[in-house]
Design an enzyme around this catalytic site. Structure first.
Site: not given
Ligand code: GCO
Length: 263
Positions: A144, A157
Site C-alpha cells: 500500500s 493499516y
C-alpha cells in the site's frame, strides 16, 4: 518464448472474489495460470465463481479464513490434491478500519494486523514447502501507499502494510536461494469499494475533499483502476521477474514521486 506466459502455473489469490483480487485473478488466468481464489464465505465463493464465469475465466474457489492457520493449511492441501502445487501466491485479502488512534480499540487494531499482516505470513508459510519441492515460487504481497506513508485514522493499516513490506523483504532473504521470489505491489489510490467513502460526492455535488487531494497529489491526475494493477502483477508472477526479489513495485500514478500540484 513469452516470458510473461503463466501456462502450467497454479496461482492462489486470497480475497479473490471481488475488487482488486478479482481483477488480479482474471489477469493471471488470461496470462495462462490456473487460478484458485480464496474468500471468506460460501456466498462470496458462489458470487466469485459467477463473476469469473461472466469474465470468461474458469477458476477454482475455496472458502477459508486466512487468519486461521488450520483452515489455510487445509485449503492449500485441497488445492494440491484438486489442482496442483501452488506456484504463485497473491496475498491480497485485506481490511481497513479508519479510526482516530485514540478512539481505536485494541481489538480493532489487532483485527487489522491479523488480516493484513499475520494472514500473509500464514498463507506464505503454507505454500512455501510446495514451492521448495518444485524448486521455484512467486509470492506477491499487496502492500500500500501506507507501506511508505502514514496518514490520519489508519494507524493499524499503516502498521500492517509497513510490516508487510518488511515480511516481503524477509521472505526474499530467507528463500531467495531456493528460487522463490517474494515481491510487493503497492497500489496507489485505486477506485474500489474500499476507497468509495473517500470519493463520495458532497451534498453540493463537489468532489470529496480527499478525492480532490489525491487528484492533486497524483501526476496522472486520476485514481487508479484495478486493471492498472494487472500487468505489474503478471510481471511479478512470471519468469520475467526471476531476478527481482524483495521489491515493492508501486503502481500509484506517480504519487510517491510527486510533491503535489500547487493549490
Ligand atoms: C486510505 C486508503 C488507502 C488505500 C491504499 C493506498 O484510507 O488511505 O484506503 O489505504 O486503500 O491502501 O495504497
Amino acid at each position: 518464448m513469452n516470458m510473461f506466459d503463466l501456462t502450467g502455473k497454479v496461482a492462489l489469490v486470497t480475497g479473490g472474489a471481488h475488487s482488486i483480487g478479482f481483477a488480479l485473478g482474471v489477469g493471471l488466468a488470461k496470462a495462462g495460470a490456473t487460478v484458485c481464489f480464496n474468500c471468506s464465505s460460501e456466498g462470496s465463493r458462489q458470487r466469485g465463481l459467477a463473476a469469473y464465469a461472466e469474465a470468461g475465466v474458469e477458476v477454482h474457489g475455496y472458502v477459508a479464513d486466512v487468519t486461521d492457520e488450520t483452515a489455510v493449511q487445509a485449503m492449500v492441501k485441497a488445492i494440491r490434491e484438486e489442482v496442483g502445487i501452488i506456484d504463485i501466491l497473491v496475498n491480497n485479502a485485506g481490511v481497513i478500519k479508519r479510526v482516530p488512534m485514540t478512539e481505536m480499540s485494541v481489538e480493532d487494531f489487532s483485527k487489522v494486523i491479523d488480516v493484513d499482516l499475520i494472514a500473509p505470513f500464514i498463507c506464505s508459510k503454507a505454500v512455501i514447502p510446495g514451492m521448495l519441492e518444485k524448486g521455484h515460487g512467486k509470492i506477491i504481497n499487496i502492500c500500500s501507499m501506507m507501506s511508505e506513508l502514514g496518514r490520519e485514522t489508519v494507524s493499524a493499516y499503516a502498521a500492517a502494510k509497513g510490516g508487510l513490506k518488511m515480511l516481503t523483504r524477509n521472505i526474499c532473504s530467507e528463500f531467495g536461494g531456493a528460487n522463490i521470489q517474494c515481491n510487493g505491489i503497492g497500489p496507489g489510490y485505486i477506485a474500489t469499494q474500499q476507497t468509495a467513502p473517500l470519493r463520495e460526492r458532497q451534498a453540493d455535488g463537489s468532489r470529496h475533499p480527499f478525492d480532490q487531494f489525491i487528484i492533486s497529489k497524483t501526476p496522472a491526475g486520476r485514481w487508479g483502476t484495478t486493471d492498472d494493477l494487472v500487468g505489474p502483477t503478471v510481471f511479478l508472477a512470471s519468469s520475467a521477474s526471476d531476478f527481482v526479489n524483495g521489491h515493492v513495485l508501486y503502481v500509484d500514478g506517480g504519487i510517491l514521486a510527486y510533491i503535489g500540484k500547487q493549490p
